[in-house]
Write an enzyme that holds these catalytic residues in place. Structure first.
Site, mmCIF file in Angstrom:
data_model
loop_
_atom_site.group_PDB
_atom_site.id
_atom_site.type_symbol
_atom_site.label_atom_id
_atom_site.label_comp_id
_atom_site.label_asym_id
_atom_site.label_seq_id
_atom_site.Cartn_x
_atom_site.Cartn_y
_atom_site.Cartn_z
ATOM 1 N N ASP A 1 94.092 147.396 -46.215
ATOM 2 C CA ASP A 1 93.370 147.983 -47.354
ATOM 3 C C ASP A 1 92.131 148.719 -46.858
ATOM 4 O O ASP A 1 91.398 149.320 -47.638
ATOM 5 C CB ASP A 1 93.045 146.924 -48.418
ATOM 6 C CG ASP A 1 92.176 145.797 -47.888
ATOM 7 O OD1 ASP A 1 91.897 145.763 -46.671
ATOM 8 O OD2 ASP A 1 91.780 144.937 -48.698
ATOM 9 N N SER A 2 91.914 148.709 -45.521
ATOM 10 C CA SER A 2 90.896 149.580 -44.924
ATOM 11 C C SER A 2 91.259 151.041 -45.148
ATOM 12 O O SER A 2 90.438 151.933 -44.927
ATOM 13 C CB SER A 2 90.737 149.286 -43.427
ATOM 14 O OG SER A 2 92.003 149.265 -42.787
ATOM 15 N N GLU B 1 93.655 137.801 -48.163
ATOM 16 C CA GLU B 1 92.370 137.280 -47.706
ATOM 17 C C GLU B 1 92.016 135.998 -48.449
ATOM 18 O O GLU B 1 92.133 135.942 -49.676
ATOM 19 C CB GLU B 1 91.268 138.325 -47.948
ATOM 20 C CG GLU B 1 91.426 139.573 -47.111
ATOM 21 C CD GLU B 1 90.275 140.563 -47.306
ATOM 22 O OE1 GLU B 1 89.276 140.228 -47.968
ATOM 23 O OE2 GLU B 1 90.397 141.685 -46.782
ATOM 24 N N GLU C 1 88.630 137.489 -38.593
ATOM 25 C CA GLU C 1 87.758 138.666 -38.434
ATOM 26 C C GLU C 1 86.314 138.244 -38.245
ATOM 27 O O GLU C 1 85.762 137.461 -39.031
ATOM 28 C CB GLU C 1 87.905 139.569 -39.682
ATOM 29 C CG GLU C 1 87.042 140.818 -39.608
ATOM 30 C CD GLU C 1 87.404 141.887 -40.615
ATOM 31 O OE1 GLU C 1 88.391 141.731 -41.360
ATOM 32 O OE2 GLU C 1 86.680 142.907 -40.653
HETATM 33 O O1 KIV Z 1 92.346 146.211 -43.785
HETATM 34 C C1 KIV Z 1 92.279 146.054 -42.557
HETATM 35 O O2 KIV Z 1 92.277 147.017 -41.764
HETATM 36 C C2 KIV Z 1 92.197 144.695 -42.046
HETATM 37 C C3 KIV Z 1 91.935 144.527 -40.579
HETATM 38 C C4 KIV Z 1 90.517 144.793 -40.284
HETATM 39 C C5 KIV Z 1 92.351 143.206 -40.100
HETATM 40 O O3 KIV Z 1 92.310 143.767 -42.794
#
Ligand code: KIV
Length: 272
Positions: free
Chosen positions: A52-53, A123, A190
């Site tokens: 979701d980044s 998460e 993380e």
């Molecule tokens: O959304 C993401 O890119 C992540 C990574 C940082 C593990 O959750």
């Protein structure tokens, strides 16, 4: 399955478990689109996270909160079309699983059906236990994510290192054990102290993938755009840059603009 190529042995959740058992490190990167996912897969990555980044690096939002289920499915289906070997894990976006477990299951099924991804990532620890159980019982592989969980940024207030204090570290270990016992196939840790990540990786049987969690875990993940140097502003201590694509892309585009302005492009060979 008809989409599985005869030549390429696909990475599955079982492959990752076998890698941990053999003490072989697992490589994982994010990807959000067809073209880059194709290169990432070709490079031999074990697993791809459609993170979701994407909310940050693809859409320019400040946090991961705004990205929707439909947008995640769009990114994930583009990645799945490109990938021949890697396991594709799709992040469940904020607001699609925290409320109640029926909604969580609906969201996970929608991701699996419409994107073709192979697993979902969520998460949180004990607070999402019911949702994890429900999704796992539908036969959907789940990856956990503890430590810095960016969907809770407004609770934490900062993106700083998590679980430095004893109490939070203990809670993290208990949550990691719970996720492993429930049947999650892997866990992302993380931005936590390396000694704590090592302890978790030694305590639980499933693969532990770190980002900013030291090297005594079972594998590593980075955000593709950060490690390729496309995004130059983000430079946390844990990030190693493997390329400077910002400079390369900028210079290529500047050259193109110049060529067009000078009527150098297209030349005689580049026209019909
Ligand atoms: O959304 C993401 O890119 C992540 C990574 C940082 C593990 O959750």
């Amino acid at each position: 399955m008809s989409t599985y190529s005869a030549e390429v042995k696909r990475v599955t959740t079982h492959t990752l478990q076998e890698m941990k058992n053999r003490n072989e490190k697992i490589s994982m990167l994010t990807a959000y689109d067809f073209s880059l996912a194709k290169i990432v897969d070709e490079a031999g990555i074990d697993a791809i996270l459609v993170g979701d980044s994407a909310s940050n690096v693809m859409a320019g939002h400040e946090t991961t909160l705004p990205i929707t289920l439909e947008q995640m499915i769009y990114h994930a289906s583009s990645v799945v079309r490109a990938v021949k070997r890697a396991l594709v894990v799709v992040d469940m976006p904020f607001g699609t699983y925290q409320g109640n477990s029926s909604e969580a299951l609906r969201s996970a099924i929608k991701i699996m059906k419409e994107s073709g991804g192979h697993a979902v990532k969520m998460e949180g620890g004990r607070e999402i236990k019911e949702s994890v159980i429900r999704i796992l019982s539908a036969g959907i592989p789940v990856m956990g994510h503890l430590g810095l969980t960016p969907q809770s940024i407004y609770k934490f207030g900062t993106y700083t290192v998590r679980a430095k204090e004893e109490e939070e570290a203990e809670r993290l270990i208990e949550d990691a054990k719970m996720l492993a016992e429930l049947g999650c196939f892997g866990l992302v840790l993380e931005k936590i102290p390396a000694h704590l990540a090592k302890k978790v990786a030694e305590t639980i049987q499933i693969p532990v993938i770190g980002i900013g969690a030291g090297n005594e875990v079972d594998g590593q993940i980075l955000v593709l755009h950060d490690m390729l140097g496309i995004n130059k502003e983000f430079k946390p201590r844990f990030l190693r840059r493997y390329a400077d694509l910002h400079t390369i892309i900028l210079s290529g585009i500047k050259q193109y603009v110049d060529d067009v302005r000078r009527v150098d492009f297209p030349n005689e060979k580049e026209q019909y």
